[in-house]
Design an enzyme around this catalytic site. Structure first.
Site, PDB file in Angstrom:
ATOM      1  N   TRP A   6       0.818  -1.207   0.000  1.00 59.16           N
ATOM      2  CA  TRP A   6       0.000   0.000   0.000  1.00 59.16           C
ATOM      3  C   TRP A   6       0.852   1.256   0.000  1.00 59.16           C
ATOM      4  O   TRP A   6       0.503   2.257  -0.638  1.00 59.16           O
ATOM      5  CB  TRP A   6      -0.979  -0.026   1.177  1.00 59.16           C
ATOM      6  CG  TRP A   6      -1.908  -1.205   1.074  1.00 59.16           C
ATOM      7  CD1 TRP A   6      -1.946  -2.306   1.871  1.00 59.16           C
ATOM      8  CD2 TRP A   6      -2.908  -1.421   0.062  1.00 59.16           C
ATOM      9  NE1 TRP A   6      -2.906  -3.190   1.430  1.00 59.16           N
ATOM     10  CE2 TRP A   6      -3.502  -2.671   0.323  1.00 59.16           C
ATOM     11  CE3 TRP A   6      -3.347  -0.669  -1.033  1.00 59.16           C
ATOM     12  CZ2 TRP A   6      -4.525  -3.196  -0.473  1.00 59.16           C
ATOM     13  CZ3 TRP A   6      -4.361  -1.191  -1.828  1.00 59.16           C
ATOM     14  CH2 TRP A   6      -4.936  -2.434  -1.546  1.00 59.16           C
ATOM     15  N   ASP A  35      -1.088   6.626   6.790  1.00 58.85           N
ATOM     16  CA  ASP A  35      -2.200   5.767   6.393  1.00 58.85           C
ATOM     17  C   ASP A  35      -2.375   4.745   7.510  1.00 58.85           C
ATOM     18  O   ASP A  35      -1.543   3.866   7.695  1.00 58.85           O
ATOM     19  CB  ASP A  35      -1.868   5.079   5.065  1.00 58.85           C
ATOM     20  CG  ASP A  35      -2.932   4.069   4.634  1.00 58.85           C
ATOM     21  OD1 ASP A  35      -3.925   3.883   5.370  1.00 58.85           O
ATOM     22  OD2 ASP A  35      -2.766   3.460   3.562  1.00 58.85           O
ATOM     23  N   LYS A  77     -11.798  -1.966   8.308  1.00 65.12           N
ATOM     24  CA  LYS A  77     -11.053  -2.895   9.154  1.00 65.12           C
ATOM     25  C   LYS A  77     -11.515  -2.793  10.611  1.00 65.12           C
ATOM     26  O   LYS A  77     -12.007  -3.750  11.182  1.00 65.12           O
ATOM     27  CB  LYS A  77      -9.546  -2.608   9.087  1.00 65.12           C
ATOM     28  CG  LYS A  77      -8.789  -3.349   8.003  1.00 65.12           C
ATOM     29  CD  LYS A  77      -8.949  -2.762   6.645  1.00 65.12           C
ATOM     30  CE  LYS A  77      -7.942  -3.392   5.687  1.00 65.12           C
ATOM     31  NZ  LYS A  77      -8.066  -2.887   4.326  1.00 65.12           N
TER      32      LYS A  77
END
Length: 361
Positions: free
Chosen positions: A102, A171, A195
């Site tokens: 990511w 992030d 999540k």
């Protein structure tokens, strides 16, 4: 109802109590005769939900007053582009610390906008650990970007103590609300909700107000953080049902005991599975180095591919969902987010031990 142990990496498990509450209110929210999905985002009923969600997040994460909370869409992937569009400066470039797929994608998007630089990367070790950080960053970087937890490889920043820069961006999509961290160290934090915070559809952005004032003013309106800040995340229709569920998850977290209790539980859950790996004599091998292990995503392999397939097949038959590793790395992955109960991790440890014993190891 079929019983399933949900270890999916995202969209992930939601607290049973939250789903039950949403079920009860689905057709008639607060005696209005309508679902919250049917209410206007400009109306008082949704407005109350919107503000409650912001206030709960502020309380649980101890977010200082000089920060604004935004509810956006597009997931972390949109943030990968919005960040450089808003904050890249002429004759300056941002720096990215690469700890997994990511963060690689975030850097790739930034390079489409302008010049961006890799500060350090853990790729040479197949992202098995958080790389050693240079002792001194150049303040010439417009901003420095990190990814706090890496779902695919199962690594996580244990501490941000040695990370210093005037404008840090993180992030935190896969570990926000899982443990205490210093919000004030960051100029901006962003996280897809799917999540730990709620369902897919809403992205939380926590931003120091002064940061938005310095952003690029020549962007399309919808891509400007300043737009969303001035309009309280109501410039366009927000994902109202996702934000409603986010509010319910935050209420659940508060009733549970807040961040400290969530962190305690997460450590307990992760230890069960890591113990099964470490005590297996090599039958299971963890991907992440011990000092970089994630509490959220526990990645491991078995001795060969055939054994891995058999493990996953039998696990599925026993009611374990989502244990296959990401397609890019294979192996196994147990994502033990906040809503995954202790009993699920206890059951997984038991299954891992019994599977090993069946193989004669």
């Amino acid at each position: 109802m079929k019983h399933v142990y949900n270890f999916n990496a995202g969209p992930a498990a939601l607290p049973r109590e939250v789903l039950q509450k949403a079920k009860e209110e689905l057709l008639d929210f607060e005696d209005t005769g309508m679902s919250i999905m049917e209410h206007s985002h400009r109306g008082k009923h949704y407005e109350a939900v919107h503000e409650q969600a912001k206030n709960l997040l502020k309380e649980l994460l101890s977010i200082p007053d000089e920060y604004e909370i935004l509810f956006l869409q597009g997931g972390a992937s949109l943030q990968f582009a919005m960040i450089p569009m808003n904050f890249m400066k002429q004759n300056q470039k941002p720096g990215y610390i690469l700890t997994g797929s990511w963060s690689e994608k975030a850097l790739k998007e930034a390079k489409k906008i302008g010049e961006a630089e890799e500060i350090v990367s853990g790729k040479s070790s197949n992202y098995s650990s958080i790389p050693e950080i240079p002792s001194l960053f150049s303040d010439d970087y417009t901003y420095v970007h990190v990814t706090s937890n890496n779902t695919i490889f199962g690594t996580q920043w244990a501490s941000f103590d040695h990370l210093e820069h005037p404008f840090l961006i993180a992030d935190m999509s896969s570990d926000i609300l899982s443990k205490r961290f210093p919000v004030e160290k960051f100029g901006m934090i962003y996280a897809g909700a799917q999540k730990n915070l709620g369902p897919a559809g809403v992205t939380v952005v926590i931003m120091r107000k002064e940061v938005a004032d310095k952003a690029n003013k020549e962007l399309p309106t919808i891509l400007s953080y300043e737009t969303h800040m001035k309009n309280r995340s109501l410039y366009n229709t927000p994902p109202t049902f996702s934000i409603y569920l986010l509010k319910l998850v935050l209420e659940w977290a508060k009733e549970l005991g807040g961040l400290e209790e969530l962190e305690r539980r997460n450590k307990e859950k992760a230890k069960l599975i890591y113990d099964a790996i470490d005590e297996s004599g090599g039958f299971y091998t963890g991907h992440a180095e011990k000092d970089s292990r994630s509490l959220m995503n526990i990645t491991f392999t078995l001795q060969n591919e055939e054994l891995t397939k058999q493990f996953l097949k039998e696990a599925q038959e026993q009611g374990f969902s989502g244990l296959a590793g990401h397609r890019s790395v294979g192996g196994c992955r147990a994502s033990a987010y906040n809503a995954v109960p202790l009993e699920a991790c206890q059951a997984l440890k038991k299954f891992m031990i019994e599977f090993q014993e069946k193989q004669g190891n």
